[in-house]
Scaffold this motif. Structure first.
Motif, short mmCIF file in Angstrom:
data_model
loop_
_atom_site.label_atom_id
_atom_site.label_comp_id
_atom_site.label_asym_id
_atom_site.label_seq_id
_atom_site.Cartn_x
_atom_site.Cartn_y
_atom_site.Cartn_z
N ALA A 241 6.90 0.23 0.45
CA ALA A 241 6.01 0.03 1.61
C ALA A 241 5.05 -1.11 1.28
O ALA A 241 3.84 -0.93 1.20
CB ALA A 241 5.25 1.31 1.92
N PRO B 58 3.68 5.89 7.03
CA PRO B 58 3.66 5.72 5.57
C PRO B 58 2.50 6.46 4.93
O PRO B 58 1.39 6.53 5.46
CB PRO B 58 3.52 4.21 5.39
CG PRO B 58 2.95 3.71 6.68
CD PRO B 58 3.45 4.62 7.75
N PRO C 134 0.37 7.40 1.01
CA PRO C 134 0.02 6.73 -0.25
C PRO C 134 1.08 6.97 -1.33
O PRO C 134 1.86 7.92 -1.26
CB PRO C 134 -1.31 7.39 -0.64
CG PRO C 134 -1.85 7.96 0.63
CD PRO C 134 -0.67 8.36 1.44
N GLN C 135 1.08 6.08 -2.32
CA GLN C 135 2.05 6.20 -3.40
C GLN C 135 1.73 7.41 -4.26
O GLN C 135 0.57 7.70 -4.56
CB GLN C 135 2.01 4.94 -4.28
CG GLN C 135 3.24 4.76 -5.13
CD GLN C 135 4.48 4.48 -4.28
OE1 GLN C 135 4.51 3.53 -3.52
NE2 GLN C 135 5.48 5.33 -4.40
N ASP D 299 -3.18 -0.06 -1.32
CA ASP D 299 -4.14 1.02 -1.15
C ASP D 299 -5.45 0.47 -0.58
O ASP D 299 -6.01 -0.47 -1.16
CB ASP D 299 -4.41 1.70 -2.49
CG ASP D 299 -5.21 2.99 -2.35
OD1 ASP D 299 -4.59 4.02 -2.09
OD2 ASP D 299 -6.44 2.93 -2.48
N THR E 70 -3.47 2.66 2.72
CA THR E 70 -2.40 2.34 3.65
C THR E 70 -3.00 1.77 4.92
O THR E 70 -4.22 1.79 5.14
CB THR E 70 -1.60 3.60 4.01
OG1 THR E 70 -2.43 4.47 4.82
CG2 THR E 70 -1.14 4.35 2.77
N TYR E 71 -2.15 1.24 5.75
CA TYR E 71 -2.60 0.67 7.03
C TYR E 71 -3.40 1.69 7.82
O TYR E 71 -4.36 1.36 8.52
CB TYR E 71 -1.36 0.23 7.83
CG TYR E 71 -1.60 -0.87 8.83
CD1 TYR E 71 -2.86 -1.16 9.34
CD2 TYR E 71 -0.54 -1.65 9.27
CE1 TYR E 71 -3.05 -2.17 10.26
CE2 TYR E 71 -0.72 -2.67 10.19
CZ TYR E 71 -1.97 -2.93 10.68
OH TYR E 71 -2.16 -3.93 11.59
N HIS E 72 -3.04 2.97 7.68
CA HIS E 72 -3.70 4.02 8.44
C HIS E 72 -4.89 4.63 7.70
O HIS E 72 -5.42 5.66 8.12
CB HIS E 72 -2.68 5.11 8.80
CG HIS E 72 -1.62 4.63 9.75
ND1 HIS E 72 -1.74 4.72 11.12
CD2 HIS E 72 -0.43 4.03 9.52
CE1 HIS E 72 -0.67 4.20 11.69
NE2 HIS E 72 0.14 3.77 10.74
#
Length: 498
Positions: free
Chosen positions: A124, A154, A156-157, A179, A181-183
């Protein structure tokens, strides 16, 4: 004339704006401009440009002149401005960027890895990281994408994914993380950093959407605050007050060589940096360091209140994502539309009827982003627009239910699939290629990325072999009319190695 009246602070420490002050001092003298740029302080600029921007703004468009310093080798006001930024953002060293966080991502990779060395990178990823893989010739080890099972958004990792990647492919030099994410969801950087440290791997973070982090108690901590991150880049135009393309690259102490980073930046940034952009970075840093704590704290309270009221409306819920020790960004509001209709319908309705424009929307979710320029009236208008839409949505249309959730889970499974790599992105980029239909692409090696946006997770990366699961995903995206970066219009074709 431009002036600094109304700031109300003494000219010391974070209240200063060294570069902006130097520009003002230069503009006090109406000197003859027998140097670039050609518009000579706006006198030769297109009339509409001076009218639209204002003559004073155009006069700021200067070049490297005595007293104005040099971005690529600063010793004067740019160096002072970068030092103040490092202090404000908790970095050992900070660099001004005029090509956005993209330049920061490219520079971090160029300074961290050599051709053929392994780099652990998220699937991502932002497309700038793909460009970094091409430029460096790094051998990517993709971390499994984490996607919400219901809505395909998506996540987080996960630290376990990094640990698993290191076990399968030891010897990597760097791990790149996106980090938040877009959201606005945040990873556990402490645990990720511990996994990286155990493997002897440097951590770099694309923190483009987190420039405001750490400036108020209600906001997540910034990446460097973990003590386990070597470098992070932030888009000061996304969540701060800088002009578009204005960004920062921060280094922690004694990890990445600052001179190597500066050399990398000289390679990926323009040799004619905009003083308008750099002045906006100087002023944005001053704002965030002096006024930011109060402004961001107020915004966080307002956005949380708005989220609570909207989530109480029938057919809506606020997407929170999994819990994180760092919390989530309250300035990001993702509404999941479960009422009759489609989140894209809601986005269009808000724009056309109420003049409220969302950041992005897909079938299920719509994202709103607040910033220092957001007012209480803006949020009131958003709430009124959503309520108006729900009142007018025909009750007879079928609401989304179990079938839609199953489709969401199916899509999430496909987006998590990692196609088998056959070559590196760099080798695929420079190889001879040809266009083929999706139906004829099975078993071929992709020469380009295909990225459905949103959510922005690559369905295909250059150098990957297109297997049945990937072809299924591409066909599904085409049927859904998804907007994709890469591939032909409507995914009618894809470039593959010849």
């Amino acid at each position: 004339m431009l002036n600094m009246k109304g700031h109300g602070q003494s000219a010391s420490g974070q209240e200063r704006a060294p570069l902006f002050e130097a520009i003002l001092a230069h503009l006090r003298d109406e000197d003859i401009r027998l140097h670039v740029p050609g518009h000579k302080g706006g006198r030769g600029a297109a009339e509409f440009l001076s009218e639209a921007l204002g003559r004073e703004a155009v006069r700021l468009d200067l070049t490297e002149l005595p007293g104005l310093d040099d971005l690529h080798s600063p010793t004067g006001p740019i160096a002072d401005a970068e030092a103040l930024a490092a202090e404000a953002f908790g970095a050992a060293r900070t660099f001004f960027l005029v090509n956005g966080s993209t330049a920061g991502v490219l520079a971090m990779m160029l300074a961290s890895v050599c051709p053929g060395e392994k780099a652990y990178v998220p699937r991502a990823m932002h497309r700038s990281l793909l460009s970094a893989l091409v430029l460096t010739g790094a051998d990517p080890v993709y971390l499994e994408p984490r996607v919400d099972e219901t809505y395909g958004l998506p996540l987080p990792q996960d630290p376990g994914d990094l640990a698993a990647a290191v076990r399968r492919h030891p010897g990597g030099r760097v791990v790149f993380l996106v980090d938040p994410t877009y959201h606005g969801l945040c990873a556990d950087l402490d645990r990720l950093g511990e996994e990286a440290a155990a493997a002897g791997v440097r951590v770099c973070v694309d923190e483009a959407h987190g420039a405001h982090f750490g400036f108020a108690p209600d906001l997540p901590s910034r990446a460097l605050a973990s003590g386990k991150v070597a470098a992070a880049t932030q888009s000061l135009h996304k969540m701060g007050t800088a002009l578009t393309q204005g960004a920062l690259l921060h280094l922690a102490a004694d990890d990445l060589d600052p001179e190597r980073v500066r050399a990398a930046l000289a390679a990926v940034q323009t040799s004619s940096p905009s003083y308008v952009l750099m002045a906006s970075l100087d002023l944005a840093r001053r704002f965030m360091a002096t006024s930011g704590p109060a402004v961001f704290a107020g915004l966080a309270r307002s956005m949380r209140a708005t989220a609570a009221r909207l989530s109480a409306l029938p057919g809506l819920r606020v997407f929170e994502g999994p819990a994180s020790p760092r919390g989530r960004d309250p300035l990001k509001l993702t509404l999941v539309v479960e009422a009759p209709g489609d989140a894209r319908d809601l986005a269009r309705d808000l724009a056309e009827r109420h003049g409220v424009h969302a950041e992005l929307a897909d079938e299920r979710a719509i994202l709103f982003i607040a910033g220092p320029g957001t007012t209480a009236g803006d949020l009131d208008r958003l709430e009124a627009g959503v309520e108006d839409y729900l009142r007018r949505t025909p009750a007879g249309r079928p609401a989304r239910g179990a079938q839609d959730e199953r489709d969401g889970r199916d899509l999430a499974v496909l987006l998590r699939h990692l196609p088998p790599p056959a070559t590196t992105p760099r080798e695929a980029f420079f190889a001879r290629s040809e266009r083929v239909t999706i139906a004829d692409a099975l078993g071929r090696i992709a020469a380009e990325a295909v990225v459905p946006a949103p959510p922005g997770i690559p369905a295909v990366m250059p150098g990957e072999r297109l297997d049945r699961e990937t072809i299924e995903l591409l066909n599904r995206l085409a049927r859904a009319g998804a907007h994709c970066q890469g591939g032909g219009p409507g995914l009618g074709w894809i470039r593959v190695l010849a």
